[in-house]
Motif scaffolding. Structure first.
Motif, PDB file in Angstrom:
ATOM      1  N   GLY A 428      -8.386 -10.635   0.370  1.00  0.00           N
ATOM      2  CA  GLY A 428      -9.625 -10.270  -0.381  1.00  0.00           C
ATOM      3  C   GLY A 428     -10.032 -11.610  -0.931  1.00  0.00           C
ATOM      4  N   ALA A 429     -11.463 -11.886  -1.106  1.00  0.00           N
ATOM      5  CA  ALA A 429     -11.875 -12.914  -1.749  1.00  0.00           C
ATOM      6  C   ALA A 429     -11.424 -13.551  -2.979  1.00  0.00           C
ATOM      7  N   ALA A 430     -11.111 -14.496  -3.175  1.00  0.00           N
ATOM      8  CA  ALA A 430     -10.408 -14.873  -4.525  1.00  0.00           C
ATOM      9  C   ALA A 430     -11.606 -15.480  -5.505  1.00  0.00           C
ATOM     10  N   GLY A 431     -12.337 -14.270  -5.907  1.00  0.00           N
ATOM     11  CA  GLY A 431     -13.232 -14.418  -7.060  1.00  0.00           C
ATOM     12  C   GLY A 431     -12.702 -14.152  -8.311  1.00  0.00           C
ATOM     13  N   LEU A 432     -13.007 -14.477  -9.542  1.00  0.00           N
ATOM     14  CA  LEU A 432     -12.255 -13.936 -10.680  1.00  0.00           C
ATOM     15  C   LEU A 432     -12.354 -12.633 -10.835  1.00  0.00           C
ATOM     16  N   TRP A 433     -13.444 -11.709 -10.770  1.00  0.00           N
ATOM     17  CA  TRP A 433     -13.709 -10.522 -10.803  1.00  0.00           C
ATOM     18  C   TRP A 433     -12.644  -9.911  -9.786  1.00  0.00           C
ATOM     19  N   GLN A 434     -12.882 -10.240  -8.702  1.00  0.00           N
ATOM     20  CA  GLN A 434     -12.284  -9.430  -7.557  1.00  0.00           C
ATOM     21  C   GLN A 434     -10.513  -9.644  -7.594  1.00  0.00           C
ATOM     22  N   MET A 435     -10.097 -10.543  -8.231  1.00  0.00           N
ATOM     23  CA  MET A 435      -8.670 -11.231  -8.191  1.00  0.00           C
ATOM     24  C   MET A 435      -8.161  -9.988  -9.288  1.00  0.00           C
ATOM     25  N   ILE A 436      -9.072  -9.840 -10.487  1.00  0.00           N
ATOM     26  CA  ILE A 436      -8.346  -8.945 -11.540  1.00  0.00           C
ATOM     27  C   ILE A 436      -8.814  -7.516 -10.916  1.00  0.00           C
ATOM     28  N   MET A 437      -9.783  -7.060 -10.659  1.00  0.00           N
ATOM     29  CA  MET A 437     -10.228  -5.732 -10.306  1.00  0.00           C
ATOM     30  C   MET A 437     -10.025  -5.410  -8.677  1.00  0.00           C
ATOM     31  N   ARG A 438      -9.168  -5.584  -8.213  1.00  0.00           N
ATOM     32  CA  ARG A 438      -9.223  -5.377  -6.654  1.00  0.00           C
ATOM     33  C   ARG A 438      -7.932  -4.184  -6.571  1.00  0.00           C
ATOM     34  N   PRO A 439      -8.383  -3.296  -5.694  1.00  0.00           N
ATOM     35  CA  PRO A 439      -9.437  -3.327  -4.825  1.00  0.00           C
ATOM     36  C   PRO A 439     -10.807  -2.839  -5.277  1.00  0.00           C
ATOM     37  N   VAL A 440     -10.634  -2.059  -6.562  1.00  0.00           N
ATOM     38  CA  VAL A 440     -11.767  -1.294  -6.875  1.00  0.00           C
ATOM     39  C   VAL A 440     -11.624  -1.435  -8.279  1.00  0.00           C
ATOM     40  N   PRO A 441     -12.615  -1.552  -9.271  1.00  0.00           N
ATOM     41  CA  PRO A 441     -12.812  -1.608 -10.588  1.00  0.00           C
ATOM     42  C   PRO A 441     -12.287  -0.221 -11.234  1.00  0.00           C
ATOM     43  N   ARG A 442     -10.816  -0.236 -11.727  1.00  0.00           N
ATOM     44  CA  ARG A 442     -10.402   0.774 -12.363  1.00  0.00           C
ATOM     45  C   ARG A 442      -9.027   0.326 -12.987  1.00  0.00           C
ATOM     46  N   TRP A 443      -8.545   1.122 -14.278  1.00  0.00           N
ATOM     47  CA  TRP A 443      -7.574   0.620 -15.140  1.00  0.00           C
ATOM     48  C   TRP A 443      -6.219   0.504 -14.206  1.00  0.00           C
ATOM     49  N   ASP A 444      -6.098   1.408 -13.449  1.00  0.00           N
ATOM     50  CA  ASP A 444      -4.691   1.568 -12.595  1.00  0.00           C
ATOM     51  C   ASP A 444      -5.194   1.177 -11.169  1.00  0.00           C
ATOM     52  N   PRO A 445      -5.051  -0.127 -10.436  1.00  0.00           N
ATOM     53  CA  PRO A 445      -5.540  -0.465  -9.213  1.00  0.00           C
ATOM     54  C   PRO A 445      -4.693   0.040  -8.265  1.00  0.00           C
ATOM     55  N   TYR A 446      -3.430   0.442  -8.445  1.00  0.00           N
ATOM     56  CA  TYR A 446      -2.488   0.829  -7.601  1.00  0.00           C
ATOM     57  C   TYR A 446      -2.469   2.361  -7.247  1.00  0.00           C
ATOM     58  N   ARG A 447      -2.780   3.252  -8.117  1.00  0.00           N
ATOM     59  CA  ARG A 447      -3.018   4.508  -8.186  1.00  0.00           C
ATOM     60  C   ARG A 447      -4.406   5.017  -7.275  1.00  0.00           C
ATOM     61  N   THR A 448      -4.040   5.642  -6.041  1.00  0.00           N
ATOM     62  CA  THR A 448      -5.676   6.176  -5.423  1.00  0.00           C
ATOM     63  C   THR A 448      -5.860   7.399  -6.247  1.00  0.00           C
ATOM     64  N   PRO A 449      -7.121   7.971  -5.816  1.00  0.00           N
ATOM     65  CA  PRO A 449      -7.476   9.203  -6.247  1.00  0.00           C
ATOM     66  C   PRO A 449      -6.626  10.476  -5.668  1.00  0.00           C
ATOM     67  N   LEU A 450      -5.786   9.994  -4.888  1.00  0.00           N
ATOM     68  CA  LEU A 450      -5.086  11.299  -4.101  1.00  0.00           C
ATOM     69  C   LEU A 450      -3.680  11.305  -4.738  1.00  0.00           C
ATOM     70  N   PRO A 451      -3.286  12.420  -5.403  1.00  0.00           N
ATOM     71  CA  PRO A 451      -2.164  12.433  -6.134  1.00  0.00           C
ATOM     72  C   PRO A 451      -0.902  11.969  -5.182  1.00  0.00           C
ATOM     73  N   GLY A 452      -0.148  11.014  -5.975  1.00  0.00           N
ATOM     74  CA  GLY A 452       1.113  10.546  -5.182  1.00  0.00           C
ATOM     75  C   GLY A 452       1.152   9.568  -4.125  1.00  0.00           C
ATOM     76  N   VAL A 453      -0.351   9.041  -4.040  1.00  0.00           N
ATOM     77  CA  VAL A 453      -0.708   8.103  -3.084  1.00  0.00           C
ATOM     78  C   VAL A 453      -1.009   6.792  -3.779  1.00  0.00           C
ATOM     79  N   TYR A 454      -0.126   5.469  -3.611  1.00  0.00           N
ATOM     80  CA  TYR A 454      -0.466   4.341  -4.237  1.00  0.00           C
ATOM     81  C   TYR A 454      -0.673   3.011  -3.126  1.00  0.00           C
TER      82      TYR A 454
END
Length: 512
Positions: A428-454
């Motif tokens: 992904g692009a190395a912009g400041l915002w996207q480096m911090i909020m990758r892949p989407v802006p959310r507090w836990d970037p590793y948890r997907t909306p699907l339970p148990g899927v990271y």
């Protein structure tokens, strides 16, 4: 998928499944296995490793790293400090000069392992180089721990974080030239920042450059004896010892193809997550994944050579890595062109000569040269002639040594690794915002909306490089959320590899 509201058609229930056997996927799998869980890894390719494969790409007997080649993070990353590659017979060989930056007229700026020697070679800018990097070199462990965090927790070392932040603001802004007087030191630092495949006068590339430059003096930029594949082979061997299983040649196109499991870690790009789970994801999350910006790309060219590269500056013969682009102004112009979707006339070229320390990469007296040039994402262009011209610029006669070349254009990079969308090797692009909020802006970037899927790829914090930390951060959350295990994942790994822990020792944890 058990407990996740998803049905798996694969046979045999397991505790956790990992899709992708790159360093991040394997790091996550090792954390889970070290906690005593039954883990299964699926890899689409016939060989493991993702970006750490090593193959005979040109001629028999010439061993080329397919993507990653130089590994400061193999010594510095918190995961690899816990895993300790030396325990697994991986030998990291240190070039005397971690990286060099040739300049016109037979000159070169040299980053020696020794900070003082580097400063001496930079003349009037030596003191400035030492004052910029010295405090970061002294505090390299807290520096790396901060740089490779999940960007969600307060820094454990606020003093180091503040020093890094101030230097990043300086080098990522119009102030980047205030410290220096000559042309060698600025070029030397800019060449490192351009690893981000983005215009180097910006916050994220400046941070990348400062961390890598500091590590060159603190731990070096080593190359593994025998190639980068030795790193992931060691990880896979340890995972197998802990009871994990790796299945290669198995492309996963749907979560339903996986066996029932309480946790799934996906070492895939956002596009891969959409492919595997798109129909199950909420529309808003899917839209944000589709809005994720790919970064600039690389056209990779490997060379088999009849002899060593004849650098005009003789000291470059001792450098493991070289940045071939000329002055700071040229580097900035080349990277701005790529960011604007254009091919630079003289592109930024990253070159690695592993034979400086690892003679076994080629037949006796011969050499391999690993290179890539930065190009726009999705580029169809074979820029090997431009790469040759840039090498010739600083090493006249190079062209006469070429026995064979192997080219992977940006547009074809995904055929080697599906995560390299359009040739983007950085996730992904190395912009400041996207480096911090990758892949989407959310507090836990590793948890997907699907339970148990990271998600645990380089498209999550802290981003690219062979350090394994996205896998560690994702596995930490899976252990806590899905199994009620709150142990430090790095402690689990260190205990397991030292012989004080094993898959069996975690059986009581699994009952949670």
């Amino acid at each position: 998928m058990n407990h996740a509201g998803l049905g798996g058609s694969g046979r045999g229930r397991v505790d956790a499944v990992v899709v992708g056997s790159g360093p991040n996927g394997l790091a996550g799998a090792l954390v889970l296995a070290a906690a005593g869980l039954e883990v299964r890894v699926y890899e689409a390719a016939d060989t493991i490793g993702g970006g750490t494969r090593t193959e005979q790409l040109t001629l028999p007997g010439f061993w080329h790293d397919v993507c990653s080649a130089v590994h400061p993070m193999a010594l510095a990353s918190p995961f690899f400090r816990a895993f300790d590659l030396s325990r697994h017979d991986v030998r990291l060989l240190q070039p005397e000069i971690p990286y060099a930056h040739p300049l016109d007229g037979g000159r070169a700026a040299l980053a020696w392992r020794d900070l003082d020697r580097t400063a001496q070679g930079l003349g009037a800018d030596g003191r400035a180089w030492r004052s910029l990097l010295g405090p970061l070199v002294e505090q390299w462990r807290p520096l790396v721990d901060t740089a490779l965090s999940d960007f969600r927790s307060p820094p454990r070392h606020p003093g180091t974080a503040l020093r890094m932040a101030l230097r990043t603001l300086e080098q990522g802004s119009a102030l980047w030239g205030v410290r220096f007087r000559g042309d060698a030191a600025p070029a030397l630092l800019t060449g490192v920042g351009a690893h981000a495949i983005a215009p180097p006068r910006a916050i994220a590339p400046a941070a990348v450059g400062l961390v890598l430059a500091a590590l060159a003096h603190a731990v070096g930029w080593p190359v593994p004896r025998g190639g980068s594949h030795t790193i992931t082979r060691a990880m896979a061997a340890e995972l197998t010892r802990l009871g994990g299983r790796i299945i290669t040649g198995r492309r996963i196109d749907s979560l339903a193809e996986l066996p029932p499991a309480r946790a799934v870690l996906l070492d895939v790009a956002p596009a891969g997550l959409l492919r595997i789970a798109g129909d199950l994801l909420p529309d808003r999350y899917s839209r944000r994944l589709r809005a994720f910006r790919p970064g600039g790309a690389a056209c990779k060219v490997d060379f088999a050579l009849s002899g060593p590269v004849p650098w005009a500056s003789p000291d470059c013969a001792w450098a493991g890595t070289l940045h071939l682009v000329g002055s700071r102004a040229e580097a900035l112009a080349a990277e701005r062109a790529v960011a604007a979707g254009r091919h630079a006339r003289r592109p930024y070229v990253l070159a690695v000569q592993p034979g400086v320390v690892d003679a076994g990469r080629a037949p006796a007296g011969q050499h391999v040269l690993w290179t890539y040039a930065h190009v726009p994402n999705g580029s169809l262009l074979d820029v090997s002639d431009q790469i040759i011209a840039q090498v010739e610029r600083f090493a006249p006669g190079f062209r006469d040594l070429i026995l064979a070349r192997h080219v992977v254009t940006a547009a074809r990079a995904h055929l080697h690794n599906p995560n390299y969308v359009g040739g983007d090797i950085s996730g992904g692009a190395a912009g400041l915002w996207q480096m911090i909020m990758r892949p989407v802006p959310r507090w836990d970037p590793y948890r997907t909306p699907l339970p148990g899927v990271y998600l645990c790829s380089a498209s999550t914090p802290p981003g690219p490089a062979v350090h394994g930390m996205p896998g560690v951060h994702a596995a930490r959350r899976a252990l806590r959320h899905r199994f009620g295990i709150h142990a430090d994942p790095l402690d689990l790994v260190a205990s397991a590899v030292s012989g004080n822990g094993s898959a069996g020792n975690g059986e009581h944890l699994r009952r949670h």
